[in-house]
Design an enzyme around this catalytic site. Structure first.
Site, PDB file in Angstrom:
ATOM      1  CG  HIS A  97     -54.113  17.461 -14.587  1.00 26.55           C
ATOM      2  ND1 HIS A  97     -53.512  18.008 -13.466  1.00 26.55           N
ATOM      3  CD2 HIS A  97     -55.193  16.786 -14.118  1.00 26.55           C
ATOM      4  CE1 HIS A  97     -54.188  17.650 -12.386  1.00 26.55           C
ATOM      5  NE2 HIS A  97     -55.215  16.910 -12.757  1.00 26.55           N
ATOM      6  CG  ASP A 117     -47.118  22.205 -20.507  1.00 25.77           C
ATOM      7  OD1 ASP A 117     -47.876  21.341 -20.036  1.00 25.77           O
ATOM      8  OD2 ASP A 117     -45.938  22.352 -20.137  1.00 25.77           O
TER       9      ASP A 117
HETATM   10  P1  ADP Z   1     -45.902  18.092 -16.359  1.00 29.49           P
HETATM   11  O1  ADP Z   1     -47.078  17.854 -15.485  1.00 29.49           O
HETATM   12  O2  ADP Z   1     -46.200  17.983 -17.817  1.00 29.49           O
HETATM   13  O3  ADP Z   1     -44.721  17.276 -16.001  1.00 29.49           O
HETATM   14  P2  ADP Z   1     -45.622  20.726 -15.047  1.00 29.49           P
HETATM   15  O4  ADP Z   1     -44.609  21.797 -15.271  1.00 29.49           O
HETATM   16  O5  ADP Z   1     -47.009  21.203 -14.998  1.00 29.49           O
HETATM   17  O6  ADP Z   1     -45.416  19.623 -16.170  1.00 29.49           O
HETATM   18  O7  ADP Z   1     -45.334  20.000 -13.675  1.00 29.49           O
HETATM   19  C1  ADP Z   1     -44.126  19.386 -13.409  1.00 29.49           C
HETATM   20  C2  ADP Z   1     -43.988  19.229 -11.914  1.00 29.49           C
HETATM   21  O8  ADP Z   1     -42.945  18.280 -11.677  1.00 29.49           O
HETATM   22  C3  ADP Z   1     -43.563  20.509 -11.223  1.00 29.49           C
HETATM   23  O9  ADP Z   1     -44.192  20.608  -9.976  1.00 29.49           O
HETATM   24  C4  ADP Z   1     -42.068  20.364 -11.074  1.00 29.49           C
HETATM   25  O10 ADP Z   1     -41.538  21.009  -9.931  1.00 29.49           O
HETATM   26  C5  ADP Z   1     -41.911  18.871 -10.951  1.00 29.49           C
HETATM   27  N1  ADP Z   1     -40.626  18.508 -11.564  1.00 29.49           N
HETATM   28  C6  ADP Z   1     -40.210  18.720 -12.812  1.00 29.49           C
HETATM   29  N2  ADP Z   1     -38.927  18.318 -12.969  1.00 29.49           N
HETATM   30  C7  ADP Z   1     -38.549  17.843 -11.791  1.00 29.49           C
HETATM   31  C8  ADP Z   1     -37.344  17.292 -11.289  1.00 29.49           C
HETATM   32  N3  ADP Z   1     -36.248  17.159 -12.026  1.00 29.49           N
HETATM   33  N4  ADP Z   1     -37.338  16.905 -10.033  1.00 29.49           N
HETATM   34  C9  ADP Z   1     -38.438  17.012  -9.258  1.00 29.49           C
HETATM   35  N5  ADP Z   1     -39.582  17.541  -9.670  1.00 29.49           N
HETATM   36  C10 ADP Z   1     -39.656  17.959 -10.912  1.00 29.49           C
HETATM   37  O1  F6P Z   2     -49.609  16.595 -16.689  1.00 28.64           O
HETATM   38  C1  F6P Z   2     -49.582  15.516 -17.514  1.00 28.64           C
HETATM   39  C2  F6P Z   2     -49.138  14.219 -16.869  1.00 28.64           C
HETATM   40  O2  F6P Z   2     -49.680  13.139 -17.537  1.00 28.64           O
HETATM   41  C3  F6P Z   2     -49.556  14.138 -15.443  1.00 28.64           C
HETATM   42  O3  F6P Z   2     -50.757  13.462 -15.408  1.00 28.64           O
HETATM   43  C4  F6P Z   2     -48.432  13.433 -14.794  1.00 28.64           C
HETATM   44  O4  F6P Z   2     -48.172  14.013 -13.546  1.00 28.64           O
HETATM   45  C5  F6P Z   2     -47.255  13.674 -15.682  1.00 28.64           C
HETATM   46  O5  F6P Z   2     -47.764  14.044 -16.920  1.00 28.64           O
HETATM   47  C6  F6P Z   2     -46.315  12.490 -15.670  1.00 28.64           C
HETATM   48  O6  F6P Z   2     -46.727  11.480 -16.544  1.00 28.64           O
HETATM   49  P1  F6P Z   2     -46.725   9.930 -16.204  1.00 28.64           P
HETATM   50  O7  F6P Z   2     -47.755   9.707 -15.158  1.00 28.64           O
HETATM   51  O8  F6P Z   2     -47.054   9.284 -17.520  1.00 28.64           O
HETATM   52  O9  F6P Z   2     -45.355   9.577 -15.730  1.00 28.64           O
END
Ligand code: ADP
Ligand code: F6P
Length: 479
Positions: free
Chosen positions: A157, A365
């Site tokens: 991912h 990212d």
């Molecule tokens: P990462 O996987 O690195 O966290 P992404 O942007 O790919 O980054 O995915 C983040 C996911 O988590 C998205 O689906 C987003 O809607 C969710 N997310 C991020 N911040 C919040 C929050 N404050 N509350 C709920 N969901 C969140």
């Molecule tokens: O997208 C990267 C990631 O490691 C995902 O695997 C996971 O949803 C997110 O970051 C949150 O990280 P963690 O599982 O360490 O809380």
């Protein structure tokens, strides 16, 4: 279709409190399993004393959730240590933050073996196994050593850097070459897949059949780009319901007719939050007419707070918010609203739709789902503008966004100004182009494409598979 067994560190076991956690992996796998009804195996989220780890099984909505506890020491070395203080920074191009310890690496390999032991008991001969993310790079190797011959796919991912960076990981071959025990290794972008191919070719001198098929001893491993998507129609639907959502109405009325810009990220150094806030500060300094007229809402749930680099970053970001608000704020206006809590998807969709622009400026990212969710939730008649880092995987598809270099604060400040001043026609044209490309690759399409590719035969090799020269030496070193 055969049963799909999904394996990841985090498992979103349905909970009675309906709690939400931020994180792309959980969001997409929940959606995949909703449609495919298989098994989801991983860590329970609990750490316990050694010897007291339990395995639990929960059945719900046609999905079997199987989770295992981890001992505190395993969790410390595998998750906090090797996965998040070594692999995470290196794979995000942050050598400066990487901390190597052979003890943590041993803990990481040990937990992968433990996962393999526990998972094997639940496997059926024709299951398709789909492993996710950097916590479990060596899992296929551990399963193969236990006699598992099923099709096993892997999806990363997060980004995959070029070999020049990857080889800074001490004993990299012990972990990275474990990927050659999968039948298919998927990445977010072609650039990531190319980086892995270069690693195999240049560093490991591994023979290949073509640029995406490698011969690793007696095995054949295929690589590919499978950019992860979101539930487009669901976010469009949630966006349309915004006006009926009391919370979104309350936020909008609290703005007192000011324009809103939104950022939604886990509190992680890869997200570029500090530089983003300084870019917003620069924007306020360069464009005084927007002072008092725009509010930047940054929603940032805490993540991995036990890890020192995360705790330090949290303190620095809070200081930056305080400084900008102190410098430009008024008794009646706070330039940056900064909140550290998760929200439900419908609230997020409502807040996205109420924002004239989204700042999505990670320094690196894998994909960034927030960028896609923001686009999907907009009103097509009066859409907001996505300001997106060129270093997010999403930039490959989202060429119609305002693409920025997140390290260039002046350029990000200029993009904020351009977004807030953009004529309706241009906003509509950009939004239409984004919706078109994102709708062609939603999360359903992503899952189906990966599983179909995994189950397709790779094609017969042109010659019998034999370990070859230097790559064989390398593979032996990885044992
Ligand atoms: P990462 O996987 O690195 O966290 P992404 O942007 O790919 O980054 O995915 C983040 C996911 O988590 C998205 O689906 C987003 O809607 C969710 N997310 C991020 N911040 C919040 C929050 N404050 N509350 C709920 N969901 C969140
Ligand atoms: O997208 C990267 C990631 O490691 C995902 O695997 C996971 O949803 C997110 O970051 C949150 O990280 P963690 O599982 O360490 O809380």
């Amino acid at each position: 279709m055969a049963r799909v067994v999904v394996v990841s560190n985090r498992v979103a076991v349905p909970s009675s409190d309906g709690g939400v956690r931020a994180g792309g992996l959980e969001v997409v796998l929940r959606s995949f399993l909703k449609r495919n009804q298989g098994v989801w195996f991983g860590w329970s989220g609990r750490t316990v004393a050694k010897g007291e780890e339990k395995v639990r099984t929960v059945e719900q909505g046609g999905v079997t959730y199987i989770t295992t506890d981890l001992s505190r020491i395993d969790h410390q070395e595998y998750y906090n240590g090797f996965a998040n203080r070594m692999l995470w920074p290196i794979l995000h191009y942050r050598l400066d933050l990487a901390e190597f310890s052979s003890r943590d690496m041993a803990g990481y390999l040990r937990v992968n073996e433990l996962f393999a032991d526990r998972l094997k008991k639940f496997l059926k001969p024709d299951d398709i196994i789909w492993v996710h993310d950097y916590h479990l790079l060596p899992l296929a190797k551990a399963l193969r050593e236990r006699g598992v011959e099923n099709k096993i796919g892997f999806f990363l991912h997060i980004p995959f850097p070029p070999p020049e960076l990857l080889t800074c990981l001490p004993k990299h071959e012990r972990v990275i070459l474990g990927l050659c025990h999968y039948d298919l290794v998927g990445f977010q972008t072609d650039g990531d897949a190319d980086n892995f191919a270069h690693y195999l070719t240049k560093e490991c001198l591994m023979p290949s059949r073509d640029s995406r098929t490698f011969i690793a001893g007696t095995r054949m491993v295929r690589l590919g780009a499978f950019p992860v998507g979101i539930e487009m129609t669901e976010f469009e639907r949630l966006g349309r319901r915004t006006s009926r959502l009391a919370f979104a109405r309350e936020v909008v009325s609290s703005l007192a007719d000011r324009t809103m810009i939104i950022g939604v990220d886990r509190l992680d150094y890869s997200k570029g939050l500090g530089l983003r806030m300084r870019a917003f500060e620069h924007f306020l300094s360069e464009h005084p007419r927007w002072r008092g007229a725009v509010t930047y809402l940054q929603i940032t749930p805490r993540s991995r707070s036990d890890i020192r680099e995360y705790a330090e970053m949290e303190r620095r970001i809070s200081e930056t918010v305080g400084r900008v608000n102190g410098r430009y704020g008024e008794a009646s206006w706070t330039p940056i609203r900064y909140v550290n809590r998760p929200y439900s998807r419908s609230v997020l969709a409502g807040l996205y739709r109420s924002s004239r622009a989204a700042l999505v400026t990670p320094l690196r990212d894998g994909m960034n789902l927030v960028a896609k969710e923001y686009v999907a939730a907009q009103d097509a008649e009066d859409p907001g503008v996505l300001i997106l880092s060129r270093f997010a995987g999403a930039a490959v598809e989202c060429q119609a966004a305002l693409l920025v270099n997140p390290y260039d604060q002046e350029a990000v400040a200029a993009a904020i100004h351009e977004a807030l001043s953009m004529p309706l026609d241009e906003r509509r044209a950009r939004h239409g182009a984004l919706i078109k490309v994102l709708s062609e690759n939603d999360v359903k399409h992503w899952g189906e494409r990966f599983v179909t590719t995994l189950t397709q035969p790779a094609g017969a090799p042109s010659a019998p598979l034999q370990p070859i020269d230097n790559s064989a030496t390398y593979l032996a070193a990885a044992e």
